[in-house]
Design an enzyme around this catalytic site. Sequence first.
Site, mmCIF file in Angstrom:
data_model
loop_
_atom_site.group_PDB
_atom_site.id
_atom_site.type_symbol
_atom_site.label_atom_id
_atom_site.label_comp_id
_atom_site.label_asym_id
_atom_site.label_seq_id
_atom_site.Cartn_x
_atom_site.Cartn_y
_atom_site.Cartn_z
ATOM 1 N N LYS A 181 2.943 11.186 -3.291
ATOM 2 C CA LYS A 181 1.926 10.515 -4.108
ATOM 3 C C LYS A 181 1.061 11.538 -4.853
ATOM 4 C CE LYS A 181 -1.627 6.984 -3.368
ATOM 5 N NZ LYS A 181 -2.098 6.031 -2.351
ATOM 6 N N ASP B 4 0.886 -1.169 0.000
ATOM 7 C CA ASP B 4 0.000 0.000 0.000
ATOM 8 C C ASP B 4 0.922 1.217 0.000
ATOM 9 O OD1 ASP B 4 -1.683 2.095 0.539
ATOM 10 O OD2 ASP B 4 -2.442 1.313 2.439
ATOM 11 N N GLU C 273 -7.235 0.651 -4.418
ATOM 12 C CA GLU C 273 -7.243 0.495 -2.963
ATOM 13 C C GLU C 273 -8.567 -0.053 -2.421
ATOM 14 O OE1 GLU C 273 -5.967 4.412 -1.937
ATOM 15 O OE2 GLU C 273 -3.938 4.011 -2.654
ATOM 16 N N ASP D 174 -13.087 5.277 1.777
ATOM 17 C CA ASP D 174 -11.654 5.237 2.058
ATOM 18 C C ASP D 174 -11.108 6.650 2.188
ATOM 19 O OD1 ASP D 174 -8.903 5.081 2.009
ATOM 20 O OD2 ASP D 174 -8.782 3.685 0.337
#
Length: 641
Positions: free
Chosen positions: A91, A25, A198, A220
Site C-alpha cells: 500500500k 479495508d 478509512e 487511526d
Amino acid sequence: MALLQISEPGQSLDPHQRRLAVGIDLGTTNSLVAALRHGVPECLPDAQGRVLLPSVVRYLDPSLGGPGREIGFAALAAQLQDPANTISSVKRLMGRTRAQVARVEKLPYRVLDLQDASMSAQPAAGMAVVQTVAGCKTPIEVSAEILAALRQRAEDSLGDDLFGAVITVPAYFDDAQRQATKDAAELAGLKVLRLINEPTAAAIAYGLDNGVEGIFAVYDLGGGTFDASILRLTRGVFEVMATGGDSALGGDDYDAALAAWVLAQQGLSAALTPTARAALQAEARRCKEALSSVDQADGSVLFGVDLDGHSVQQRVTPAQFEACTAALTERTMVSVRKVLRDAVLGKAQMQGVVLVGGATRMPQIRRTVCEFFGQAALTNLNPDEVVALGAAIQADALAGNSRRADSGDELLLLDVIPLSLGIEIMGGLVERIVPRNSTIPTALAQDFTTYQDGQTALTLHVLQGERDLVADCRSLARFVLRGIPPMAAGAARIRVTFTIDADGLLSVSAKEQGSGVQASIEVKPSYGLSDEQIAAMLKDSFVTAEQDMQARALIEARVDADRMIAATRSALAADADLLDPGEGEQIGHLIDALTQRQSSSDAAAIEAATESLAKGTEAFAAMRMNRSIRQALAGKKLEQI
Ligand code: AMP
C-alpha cells in the site's frame, strides 16, 4: 448458500433483489472484507475462521509450475525464507514514484522504476515497481492479488457473485493513490461502488451502531499509516471537517524502533542480511503485540531471535518500549493538534474519540489519547475491523439494499480535499475555485473572460496549493478551450467548473456560454504529493500570506492597468474623430502617466492612475456608445426595432 434474510415488512428489498455488496479495508498490514448479514455488518472469515488476510503476496518461480503466487498467511510464513519475492506493505507503493518510496523506508524487496517489457501493465515513468522472480510487478497488480483473494472469500461465504465493493483508503491518499486503488480493484474483477476514507468508514460503523451525534475525533493508527480526522455526525450525515496525518507512520515503525533499541542494547550493528532483518522485524512485532497485554507496571516480554547465527535475548518492559517509541507517539499527537487547528476546534469540543487500527491496542496510545482529550476513547468495536464494517454498511446502502436508500434518506458522505484547487489567471496569479478542506463530492464554477480583442482560444492551467502565485503552486494539468467566437476583450463569458467526485478525482471543464463551445480534462496526476509536501505547502502559505497578498495586489493592479490601456488604445483607433484635439491629447497624457506608474511597485499608485484614465475617458465612452446606437438604428423604421 446465502442465508435468507428477514426484515420488517416494507423495509427491505425482496431477498431476490438484494445485491451482494461488500466493504473492503485494503490495509498496509492486513486486509479485511465485510458484508451485512441479517442487517448486521460482519467481517467474513476464511476457511480457517480468520478474518484478517495479511496484505502479503509471494511470487514463485514460474519455471517450477504451480499457482505462481501465495497470498496472505502462506506468503507471510514464507517472508523469512524468501524476503526478496514476498511483497508486504505494498500500500505504501500505490501511486508512488520510486523516489518517493525510497525516501520513506527500506523494504526487504527490490523497488525499481524500470519499465520492463514483460510487464502486463505498463507503469508511468518513474512509478515504483517491484522486482520478483516472476518478473516486475506493479503495486496495482500486487494489490489486485489481495483484492481478488478477498473477493473469492466473499463469494464463497455469501454464495453468489458480488455486485460491487466499497474500498477504503487513508484520508490522505491523493488522486494518484486513489486511482491506483481503483485500478487494482478493477484488475481483481471488482466493481468499485465508491472509495471512502478509512476514518469516515469508522465513523459510519460507530455512528450507525451507537446512534451518536456530535463532533468526533478519529485517531487511526494502522500498520503503515496514521490518520487523524475531525468528523461531525448529524442524523446520519457525516462531514469530515478536517483531516491530516502521516502516510508513513504506523505500527510497523514501532516495530522498527523496538528492533533498533534491542540492537543498540546488544551492541549489534544494524547491517543484517535480508533474512535476519525480516526475522528481527517479525520478532519486534510479536514482542510489541505481546507487550499490550502484559502487566504495565511490572510485566515484561522476552525478545528472542537468531540473527545470522547470533542469538539475541533481550527482556523488554512496557516502560522501555514506551520510552523508545515516545517520539513516534508524539508525532501522531502533532498531527492531532494540527487537525484540530484546521477545524478551528478545541479538544474540549470533541464529544467522543474513536480509536481505529490494530496499533491503537498499545496501552501508551490509549493513555496518551485519553489524557490529551480528557476522556476515554470509544473502543467497543474491534479496532482492526471497524473500517471494514463501516465500508460494508456503506456498500449495502450504495447497492440499494438498505432502508436508508429505500426511503431516500440516503447516507451522505462528505470528505474533504487537502489543498485548494484553482486556475491560472493573467499575471501569473492563481484564482482559487475550490478552497482547501471543501467537502466532496462537489462542483464549483466561476466565470472568466478573454483578455484580448478577438481572442479565440484560452489555455486553462489547473493548480493545487494555497499560495497566490502560480510559481508557488503545483501544476496539475493544462488544457485549451478553442473555437471561442472573436469578440471584444472582456465580452466572452467562460464558465470554468471544477467537479470532484466522491472518490476525490477531479475534472475541470470550460464552456463559453454564448457559443456553447467547451473543453474539459480529467486530472489524474501521475503521482501525488506526500503528506510532508502538503504540510510544507500549507506552512509556506501561512508564513508568506502577507507577502503573497501584496504581490497579488501589485500584479492585479498591473493587469488592470494593461487592460485599461489596451481598451483605450483600441477605442482611439476606432473613434478618435469624436474627440477634439485637446481631449485627445488629455487622454494621451493619462495613458502615458499610467504606463509610467505601471512599472512601479506601488499597487495603490497604479490603481489611482488606472482610475484617472477611466474617469478621463468616461465622456469619450459615452460618445462612442451614442455613435454605435446611431449606427445600429440608421435606416431602420420604428416598427423594425
Ligand atoms: P491494521 O493496519 O489496522 O491491521 O494494524 C496493524 C498494526 O496493528 C500492526 O502494526 C500490528 O502489529 C498492530 N497490532 C495488532 N495487534 C496489536 C496489539 N495487540 N498490540 C499492539 N499492536 C498491535
